[in-house]
Motif scaffolding. Sequence first.
Motif, PDB file in Angstrom:
ATOM      1  N   PHE A 149       0.836  -1.202   0.000  1.00 43.04           N
ATOM      2  CA  PHE A 149       0.000   0.000   0.000  1.00 43.04           C
ATOM      3  C   PHE A 149       0.870   1.250   0.000  1.00 43.04           C
ATOM      4  O   PHE A 149       0.607   2.209  -0.742  1.00 43.04           O
ATOM      5  CB  PHE A 149      -0.929   0.007   1.217  1.00 43.04           C
ATOM      6  CG  PHE A 149      -1.771   1.253   1.322  1.00 43.04           C
ATOM      7  CD1 PHE A 149      -2.955   1.362   0.620  1.00 43.04           C
ATOM      8  CD2 PHE A 149      -1.372   2.316   2.122  1.00 43.04           C
ATOM      9  CE1 PHE A 149      -3.732   2.512   0.699  1.00 43.04           C
ATOM     10  CE2 PHE A 149      -2.142   3.465   2.218  1.00 43.04           C
ATOM     11  CZ  PHE A 149      -3.322   3.562   1.498  1.00 43.04           C
ATOM     12  N   THR A 150       1.903   1.258   0.830  1.00 46.61           N
ATOM     13  CA  THR A 150       2.801   2.404   0.883  1.00 46.61           C
ATOM     14  C   THR A 150       3.551   2.568  -0.432  1.00 46.61           C
ATOM     15  O   THR A 150       3.750   3.688  -0.916  1.00 46.61           O
ATOM     16  CB  THR A 150       3.802   2.262   2.042  1.00 46.61           C
ATOM     17  OG1 THR A 150       3.087   2.043   3.256  1.00 46.61           O
ATOM     18  CG2 THR A 150       4.654   3.512   2.185  1.00 46.61           C
ATOM     19  N   LEU A 151       3.957   1.465  -1.021  1.00 49.32           N
ATOM     20  CA  LEU A 151       4.665   1.523  -2.301  1.00 49.32           C
ATOM     21  C   LEU A 151       3.770   2.099  -3.392  1.00 49.32           C
ATOM     22  O   LEU A 151       4.199   2.954  -4.179  1.00 49.32           O
ATOM     23  CB  LEU A 151       5.150   0.125  -2.687  1.00 49.32           C
ATOM     24  CG  LEU A 151       5.938   0.025  -3.997  1.00 49.32           C
ATOM     25  CD1 LEU A 151       7.204   0.862  -3.935  1.00 49.32           C
ATOM     26  CD2 LEU A 151       6.285  -1.438  -4.297  1.00 49.32           C
ATOM     27  N   VAL A 152       2.519   1.643  -3.445  1.00 51.18           N
ATOM     28  CA  VAL A 152       1.565   2.162  -4.431  1.00 51.18           C
ATOM     29  C   VAL A 152       1.340   3.654  -4.213  1.00 51.18           C
ATOM     30  O   VAL A 152       1.313   4.447  -5.166  1.00 51.18           O
ATOM     31  CB  VAL A 152       0.241   1.387  -4.346  1.00 51.18           C
ATOM     32  CG1 VAL A 152      -0.871   2.115  -5.098  1.00 51.18           C
ATOM     33  CG2 VAL A 152       0.403  -0.020  -4.916  1.00 51.18           C
ATOM     34  N   THR A 153       1.184   4.059  -2.947  1.00 50.65           N
ATOM     35  CA  THR A 153       0.992   5.473  -2.629  1.00 50.65           C
ATOM     36  C   THR A 153       2.187   6.296  -3.080  1.00 50.65           C
ATOM     37  O   THR A 153       2.034   7.366  -3.678  1.00 50.65           O
ATOM     38  CB  THR A 153       0.789   5.654  -1.115  1.00 50.65           C
ATOM     39  OG1 THR A 153      -0.348   4.896  -0.690  1.00 50.65           O
ATOM     40  CG2 THR A 153       0.571   7.122  -0.772  1.00 50.65           C
ATOM     41  N   SER A 154       3.381   5.797  -2.803  1.00 52.02           N
ATOM     42  CA  SER A 154       4.593   6.525  -3.166  1.00 52.02           C
ATOM     43  C   SER A 154       4.731   6.662  -4.676  1.00 52.02           C
ATOM     44  O   SER A 154       5.100   7.726  -5.187  1.00 52.02           O
ATOM     45  CB  SER A 154       5.827   5.825  -2.581  1.00 52.02           C
ATOM     46  OG  SER A 154       5.823   5.895  -1.174  1.00 52.02           O
ATOM     47  N   ILE A 155       4.431   5.592  -5.401  1.00 51.63           N
ATOM     48  CA  ILE A 155       4.506   5.650  -6.867  1.00 51.63           C
ATOM     49  C   ILE A 155       3.536   6.702  -7.397  1.00 51.63           C
ATOM     50  O   ILE A 155       3.873   7.489  -8.294  1.00 51.63           O
ATOM     51  CB  ILE A 155       4.211   4.270  -7.475  1.00 51.63           C
ATOM     52  CG1 ILE A 155       5.360   3.300  -7.159  1.00 51.63           C
ATOM     53  CG2 ILE A 155       4.010   4.371  -8.990  1.00 51.63           C
ATOM     54  CD1 ILE A 155       5.083   1.858  -7.551  1.00 51.63           C
ATOM     55  N   GLY A 156       2.323   6.735  -6.835  1.00 56.44           N
ATOM     56  CA  GLY A 156       1.340   7.722  -7.261  1.00 56.44           C
ATOM     57  C   GLY A 156       1.776   9.151  -6.961  1.00 56.44           C
ATOM     58  O   GLY A 156       1.632  10.053  -7.795  1.00 56.44           O
ATOM     59  N   LEU A 157       2.316   9.376  -5.765  1.00 58.82           N
ATOM     60  CA  LEU A 157       2.778  10.711  -5.381  1.00 58.82           C
ATOM     61  C   LEU A 157       3.930  11.179  -6.254  1.00 58.82           C
ATOM     62  O   LEU A 157       3.956  12.327  -6.717  1.00 58.82           O
ATOM     63  CB  LEU A 157       3.207  10.708  -3.914  1.00 58.82           C
ATOM     64  CG  LEU A 157       2.084  10.699  -2.876  1.00 58.82           C
ATOM     65  CD1 LEU A 157       2.649  10.432  -1.478  1.00 58.82           C
ATOM     66  CD2 LEU A 157       1.325  12.028  -2.896  1.00 58.82           C
ATOM     67  N   VAL A 158       4.895  10.297  -6.486  1.00 56.86           N
ATOM     68  CA  VAL A 158       6.049  10.666  -7.303  1.00 56.86           C
ATOM     69  C   VAL A 158       5.617  10.947  -8.740  1.00 56.86           C
ATOM     70  O   VAL A 158       6.084  11.911  -9.374  1.00 56.86           O
ATOM     71  CB  VAL A 158       7.120   9.558  -7.254  1.00 56.86           C
ATOM     72  CG1 VAL A 158       8.226   9.836  -8.273  1.00 56.86           C
ATOM     73  CG2 VAL A 158       7.716   9.469  -5.848  1.00 56.86           C
ATOM     74  N   ALA A 159       4.707  10.122  -9.267  1.00 57.74           N
ATOM     75  CA  ALA A 159       4.218  10.328 -10.631  1.00 57.74           C
ATOM     76  C   ALA A 159       3.559  11.698 -10.770  1.00 57.74           C
ATOM     77  O   ALA A 159       3.784  12.423 -11.753  1.00 57.74           O
ATOM     78  CB  ALA A 159       3.235   9.220 -11.012  1.00 57.74           C
ATOM     79  N   HIS A 160       2.745  12.065  -9.776  1.00 57.51           N
ATOM     80  CA  HIS A 160       2.087  13.380  -9.810  1.00 57.51           C
ATOM     81  C   HIS A 160       3.111  14.499  -9.787  1.00 57.51           C
ATOM     82  O   HIS A 160       3.005  15.483 -10.532  1.00 57.51           O
ATOM     83  CB  HIS A 160       1.126  13.520  -8.628  1.00 57.51           C
ATOM     84  CG  HIS A 160       0.524  14.882  -8.520  1.00 57.51           C
ATOM     85  ND1 HIS A 160       0.320  15.513  -7.312  1.00 57.51           N
ATOM     86  CD2 HIS A 160       0.109  15.764  -9.463  1.00 57.51           C
ATOM     87  CE1 HIS A 160      -0.201  16.699  -7.519  1.00 57.51           C
ATOM     88  NE2 HIS A 160      -0.349  16.874  -8.811  1.00 57.51           N
ATOM     89  N   HIS A 161       4.127  14.372  -8.953  1.00 61.16           N
ATOM     90  CA  HIS A 161       5.117  15.448  -8.834  1.00 61.16           C
ATOM     91  C   HIS A 161       6.025  15.517 -10.067  1.00 61.16           C
ATOM     92  O   HIS A 161       6.484  16.608 -10.421  1.00 61.16           O
ATOM     93  CB  HIS A 161       5.932  15.273  -7.553  1.00 61.16           C
ATOM     94  CG  HIS A 161       5.220  15.781  -6.337  1.00 61.16           C
ATOM     95  ND1 HIS A 161       4.184  15.092  -5.743  1.00 61.16           N
ATOM     96  CD2 HIS A 161       5.378  16.910  -5.607  1.00 61.16           C
ATOM     97  CE1 HIS A 161       3.737  15.780  -4.699  1.00 61.16           C
ATOM     98  NE2 HIS A 161       4.440  16.884  -4.607  1.00 61.16           N
ATOM     99  N   LEU A 162       6.281  14.391 -10.703  1.00 58.82           N
ATOM    100  CA  LEU A 162       7.045  14.438 -11.945  1.00 58.82           C
ATOM    101  C   LEU A 162       6.238  15.142 -13.036  1.00 58.82           C
ATOM    102  O   LEU A 162       6.788  15.918 -13.833  1.00 58.82           O
ATOM    103  CB  LEU A 162       7.413  13.022 -12.394  1.00 58.82           C
ATOM    104  CG  LEU A 162       8.460  12.314 -11.533  1.00 58.82           C
ATOM    105  CD1 LEU A 162       8.678  10.888 -12.037  1.00 58.82           C
ATOM    106  CD2 LEU A 162       9.783  13.076 -11.527  1.00 58.82           C
ATOM    107  N   PHE A 163       4.929  14.887 -13.067  1.00 58.66           N
ATOM    108  CA  PHE A 163       4.069  15.626 -13.989  1.00 58.66           C
ATOM    109  C   PHE A 163       4.097  17.109 -13.658  1.00 58.66           C
ATOM    110  O   PHE A 163       4.129  17.969 -14.556  1.00 58.66           O
ATOM    111  CB  PHE A 163       2.634  15.101 -13.919  1.00 58.66           C
ATOM    112  CG  PHE A 163       1.634  15.992 -14.615  1.00 58.66           C
ATOM    113  CD1 PHE A 163       1.513  15.961 -15.993  1.00 58.66           C
ATOM    114  CD2 PHE A 163       0.845  16.869 -13.887  1.00 58.66           C
ATOM    115  CE1 PHE A 163       0.605  16.794 -16.642  1.00 58.66           C
ATOM    116  CE2 PHE A 163      -0.073  17.697 -14.521  1.00 58.66           C
ATOM    117  CZ  PHE A 163      -0.184  17.663 -15.907  1.00 58.66           C
ATOM    118  N   ALA A 164       4.098  17.434 -12.355  1.00 62.87           N
ATOM    119  CA  ALA A 164       4.095  18.828 -11.925  1.00 62.87           C
ATOM    120  C   ALA A 164       5.368  19.562 -12.338  1.00 62.87           C
ATOM    121  O   ALA A 164       5.353  20.775 -12.525  1.00 62.87           O
ATOM    122  CB  ALA A 164       3.919  18.903 -10.409  1.00 62.87           C
ATOM    123  N   VAL A 165       6.478  18.832 -12.476  1.00 63.73           N
ATOM    124  CA  VAL A 165       7.714  19.441 -12.975  1.00 63.73           C
ATOM    125  C   VAL A 165       7.486  19.986 -14.381  1.00 63.73           C
ATOM    126  O   VAL A 165       7.787  21.145 -14.686  1.00 63.73           O
ATOM    127  CB  VAL A 165       8.865  18.409 -12.962  1.00 63.73           C
ATOM    128  CG1 VAL A 165      10.061  18.941 -13.751  1.00 63.73           C
ATOM    129  CG2 VAL A 165       9.273  18.094 -11.539  1.00 63.73           C
TER     130      VAL A 165
END
Length: 238
Positions: A149-165
Amino acid sequence: MNQEHWLTTSHWVMLGLLFGFAIAHSGLAALRPWGEKWLGARLYRVGFALVSIPFAVILIVYFFNHRYDGLQLWQVQAQQGVFSLVWILSAISFLFLYPATFNLLEIAAIEKPQVHLYETGIMRVTRHPQMVGQVIWCIAHTLWLGTSFTLVTSIGLVAHHLFAVWHGDRRLQSRYGEAFTEAKERTSVIPFLAIIQGRQTLKWQEFLRPAYVGVAGFTYLLWWAHPWLMQVTAQVNF
């Protein structure tokens, strides 16, 4: 947990919440020029906060309450030094996450919110400190908890922030044009890369400002209140 049923509903709920937050947060950021034109900068900032903050609180509470869901991929909490490492990484992540916006009066819409082209302090280290801070936070917490669950959450958060870049650079390019192109040449997304390449110079005196002191105090407060936060969020049936 039975490995055959490790992919719990909470994994999909978290992905849905993250996707919704990304649409709301990045979407409202993209609409900012239009919104400020018709509503004014202060009123649009208030509306942005009324959408983003409750959404973020829901995400945090849901994460706290389901952080041990799914498959236990590894368990290193009892290993010597891991606890200290996680807290050090977390503290560093906050130094990147929060001083990215220095003017708290603008955040609260007390002063007129503006889009700034910062190139001082943490921005010399990386042009996107919030992304870097989020990646560090995800590494620390995924290491500590070790669940799917934490891994899935982290992947989602990082993906969003990479898009935000990409999204953030695109908005700054549209607003500032050549000035942002020049600032982009002097900065880097990868931490310290522009400094290593000689395109930027780190000036330590720029870190001697209230924003960084406030983040340090907030980090200590969070460390102190962390057990209490776990107990409070556990009372929420969500």
